[in-house]
Every structure is written in structure tokens, then in C-alpha cells.
Design an enzyme around this catalytic site. Structure first.
Site, PDB file in Angstrom:
ATOM      1  N   ASP A  24      52.870  52.046 -55.946  1.00 45.01           N
ATOM      2  CA  ASP A  24      53.341  52.678 -57.434  1.00 45.01           C
ATOM      3  C   ASP A  24      54.319  53.814 -57.143  1.00 45.01           C
ATOM      4  O   ASP A  24      54.526  54.427 -56.107  1.00 45.01           O
ATOM      5  CB  ASP A  24      52.069  53.475 -57.881  1.00 45.01           C
ATOM      6  CG  ASP A  24      52.297  53.918 -59.424  1.00 45.01           C
ATOM      7  OD1 ASP A  24      52.951  53.458 -60.077  1.00 45.01           O
ATOM      8  OD2 ASP A  24      51.432  54.435 -59.925  1.00 45.01           O
ATOM      9  N   HIS A  41      61.977  48.181 -58.042  1.00 44.45           N
ATOM     10  CA  HIS A  41      61.186  47.269 -57.780  1.00 44.45           C
ATOM     11  C   HIS A  41      61.862  46.778 -56.255  1.00 44.45           C
ATOM     12  O   HIS A  41      61.088  46.254 -55.457  1.00 44.45           O
ATOM     13  CB  HIS A  41      60.716  46.353 -58.544  1.00 44.45           C
ATOM     14  CG  HIS A  41      60.096  46.818 -59.778  1.00 44.45           C
ATOM     15  ND1 HIS A  41      58.884  47.739 -59.755  1.00 44.45           N
ATOM     16  CD2 HIS A  41      60.303  46.526 -61.218  1.00 44.45           C
ATOM     17  CE1 HIS A  41      58.504  48.006 -60.778  1.00 44.45           C
ATOM     18  NE2 HIS A  41      59.221  47.603 -61.674  1.00 44.45           N
ATOM     19  N   LEU A 135      47.521  38.732 -39.140  1.00 45.93           N
ATOM     20  CA  LEU A 135      47.204  39.545 -40.323  1.00 45.93           C
ATOM     21  C   LEU A 135      47.297  38.774 -41.325  1.00 45.93           C
ATOM     22  O   LEU A 135      47.956  37.723 -41.639  1.00 45.93           O
ATOM     23  CB  LEU A 135      48.487  40.514 -40.556  1.00 45.93           C
ATOM     24  CG  LEU A 135      48.418  41.274 -41.625  1.00 45.93           C
ATOM     25  CD1 LEU A 135      47.464  42.675 -41.532  1.00 45.93           C
ATOM     26  CD2 LEU A 135      49.873  41.960 -41.952  1.00 45.93           C
TER      27      LEU A 135
HETATM   28  C1  FPP Z   1      54.596  49.769 -59.733  1.00 49.51           C
HETATM   29  O1  FPP Z   1      55.362  50.838 -60.072  1.00 49.51           O
HETATM   30  C2  FPP Z   1      54.903  48.862 -58.936  1.00 49.51           C
HETATM   31  C3  FPP Z   1      55.042  47.456 -59.533  1.00 49.51           C
HETATM   32  C4  FPP Z   1      54.394  47.252 -60.742  1.00 49.51           C
HETATM   33  C5  FPP Z   1      55.463  46.284 -58.767  1.00 49.51           C
HETATM   34  C6  FPP Z   1      55.327  46.231 -57.388  1.00 49.51           C
HETATM   35  C7  FPP Z   1      56.441  45.679 -56.693  1.00 49.51           C
HETATM   36  C8  FPP Z   1      56.843  45.557 -55.481  1.00 49.51           C
HETATM   37  C9  FPP Z   1      56.542  46.728 -54.604  1.00 49.51           C
HETATM   38  C10 FPP Z   1      58.093  44.716 -55.166  1.00 49.51           C
HETATM   39  C11 FPP Z   1      57.735  43.322 -54.834  1.00 49.51           C
HETATM   40  C12 FPP Z   1      56.887  43.182 -53.878  1.00 49.51           C
HETATM   41  C13 FPP Z   1      56.459  41.979 -53.488  1.00 49.51           C
HETATM   42  C14 FPP Z   1      55.421  41.370 -52.518  1.00 49.51           C
HETATM   43  C15 FPP Z   1      57.359  40.631 -54.005  1.00 49.51           C
HETATM   44  P1  FPP Z   1      56.037  51.331 -61.439  1.00 49.51           P
HETATM   45  O2  FPP Z   1      56.788  50.328 -61.999  1.00 49.51           O
HETATM   46  O3  FPP Z   1      54.507  51.423 -62.386  1.00 49.51           O
HETATM   47  O4  FPP Z   1      56.535  52.832 -61.169  1.00 49.51           O
HETATM   48  P2  FPP Z   1      56.302  53.954 -62.114  1.00 49.51           P
HETATM   49  O5  FPP Z   1      54.824  54.420 -62.333  1.00 49.51           O
HETATM   50  O6  FPP Z   1      57.183  54.857 -61.204  1.00 49.51           O
HETATM   51  O7  FPP Z   1      57.207  53.552 -63.404  1.00 49.51           O
END
Ligand code: FPP
Length: 246
Positions: A24, A41, A135
């Protein structure tokens, strides 16, 4: 520095067999740099590489990452498209590397909702990495823990109607065997980045006895060193599983 922590955690005690992570803070990381959210992201992919390497180095057997929830489908189309594009990019870039390091990838969630390109990429990485022994990497995509439990309940009801199981035989094991995570032990440690104190519909059944570790670090800044710090903290916890010490 991180190698020093790695040595310490190896001497210290047992490493979690299974770590789950709610990644997050990508959006906040981007906002802090006046960048569009998708770039947050994108930066998060580096942290994914870091934790995979950290698990391989420390001997963690299963890593489950929450990459995209069913609720995330409600984000603006431009962000959903960016995340799906990233998934395809990640797979194209990493598949050889993961296979070379004997990482087997599984993708958990409602994959019917994925666009054809993303679905093809997902099926491809699962097939290409099958048999990896070092893994097990589970990517939760279009995932909802409640939907997963509903699916198990529905399956059991269908089996009962068909006469393949009697209701009295339905126990915790019967439910666990019908979840996406059936092949693996429950997570020992849940890490959530960015300081939020929520489970967010992630592995609700499987996290029953997990140790929770919340760090203020935003996901794109999370490194191997942060993972080792979380494992060291886990090793200091007194896990009682509801019992009293003997
Ligand atoms: C939450 O941050 C994160 C996500 C919804 C996406 C997670 C994706 C990745 C880490 C990149 C890609 C990974 C793979 C395995 C392809 P948020 O957008 O909710 O952040 P915020 O709360 O600060 O707005």
C-alpha cells in the site's frame, strides 16, 4: 547493512514459512513527488523484486502479494488500465528471471474479469514457472477474501446436493481445502505498508493466527532491509495460538 540483518535473523530463530503483504502507498508515493498515480504503481514493481529476493535469501517458502483487489476495479479506468498494463509488463520482464531462480508463480482471484491480454500473460507465467522449488509466489489479482469464502461455501453446497459430502463432515479443513490457498500453510506474518491499520478483505480466513506488522514505509520505498526488519520483529513475537505458555 541488509546482509547484517540477514545474518542476524538466520541466527535468531525460525523464519516465517509464509509471508503475505498488502502493498500500500503507491498513490501517496507518487503524490509526494507530484507524479501521476500510475508512476507510483510502476515504482512499486522494484519493491516486488526486492521482497522476492529477500524471501529467497532468508528461506521464506511462500510469498503472497495483494496486487489488485476486486474493489480496485472501481478505480478510474485510466488507473485500472495502467495496473493491468503493469501486470503484463512485469510478467514479460520477470518470467525468465523467476524461472531461473526456481520461483513458481500462481495467480489467485477472479481471473474471468481480466482482459484477454492480461489473462494470457497470467496463464503464461504460471505455466512457465511451474515446478519452481525455492519460492511459491502468489499474486492476488482481482482478489476478494469474502468472494473466496463464498466460492468455498458454494462448492461445498454443490457437493452436498450431489451427495459427495455430508454436512456433518464440513469442518475447517474442508473449507481450507476449497480456498485458492489450499496448497500452502496459512501466512505466519502479514506485512502492510503505508501505516494503514486494515485487512482490506485480504485472506480473511487464512490470517486467523498471523502476526501483523504495519510499517509507515510506502510500498515503492520498501526494500529487502525492511523485509528483514519485519522478520526480526516476527521472531521476537510470542505466538500462542490462543493457548497459554506451558
Ligand atoms: C495500493 O496502493 C497498491 C495497489 C492497488 C497496486 C499494487 C501494485 C504494484 C505494487 C505494482 C505491480 C505489481 C505486480 C506484481 C505486477 P494505493 O494505490 O492504494 O496507494 P495509496 O493508498 O497511497 O493511494
Amino acid at each position: 547493512m541488509s546482509d547484517d540483518l540477514l545474518r542476524r535473523l538466520k541466527v535468531h530463530g525460525s523464519v516465517p514459512a509464509h509471508i503475505a503483504i498488502i502493498m500500500d502507498g503507491n498513490g501517496r508515493w507518487a503524490r509526494g513527488r507530484a507524479l501521476p498515480r500510475p508512476l507510483g504503481h510502476h515504482a512499486g514493481m522494484r519493491a516486488v523484486r526486492e521482497v522476492i529476493q529477500g524471501c529467497l535469501d532468508s528461506g521464506v517458502g511462500v510469498l503472497t502479494l495483494f496486487a489488485f483487489s476486486q474493489e480496485n476495479w472501481q478505480r478510474p479506468a485510466v488507473e485500472v488500465d495502467a495496473l493491468m498494463g503493469l501486470l503484463e509488463e512485469y510478467i514479460a520482464r520477470e518470467v525468465d528471471n523467476l524461472r531461473a531462480r526456481s520461483v513458481s508463480v500462481r495467480v489467485l482471484g477472479d481471473l474471468e474479469r481480466l482482459a484477454p491480454g492480461a489473462r494470457k500473460a497470467v496463464d503464461w507465467i504460471v505455466a512457465q514457472t511451474a515446478g519452481g522449488q525455492e519460492l511459491a509466489l502468489n499474486l492476488c489479482i482481482s482478489y476478494s477474501a469474502r468472494a473466496e469464502i463464498v466460492g468455498a461455501a458454494r462448492q461445498l453446497a454443490e457437493e452436498a446436493v450431489a451427495g459427495r459430502i455430508v454436512p456433518a463432515e464440513i469442518d475447517e479443513e474442508a473449507i481450507a481445502r476449497r480456498l485458492y490457498t489450499a496448497p500452502w500453510p496459512d501466512p505466519d506474518l502479514l506485512i502492510r505498508t503505508s501505516g494503514e491499520m486494515r485487512i482490506s478483505n485480504f485472506l480473511l480466513w487464512q490470517l486467523a493466527y498471523a502476526e501483523l506488522y504495519v510499517t509507515p514505509v510506502l510500498w515503492p520505498d520498501f526494500t529487502r532491509r525492511h523485509l528483514f526488519e519485519a522478520i526480526l520483529e516476527f521472531q521476537r513475537r510470542d505466538r500462542r495460538f490462543g493457548r497459554v505458555p506451558v
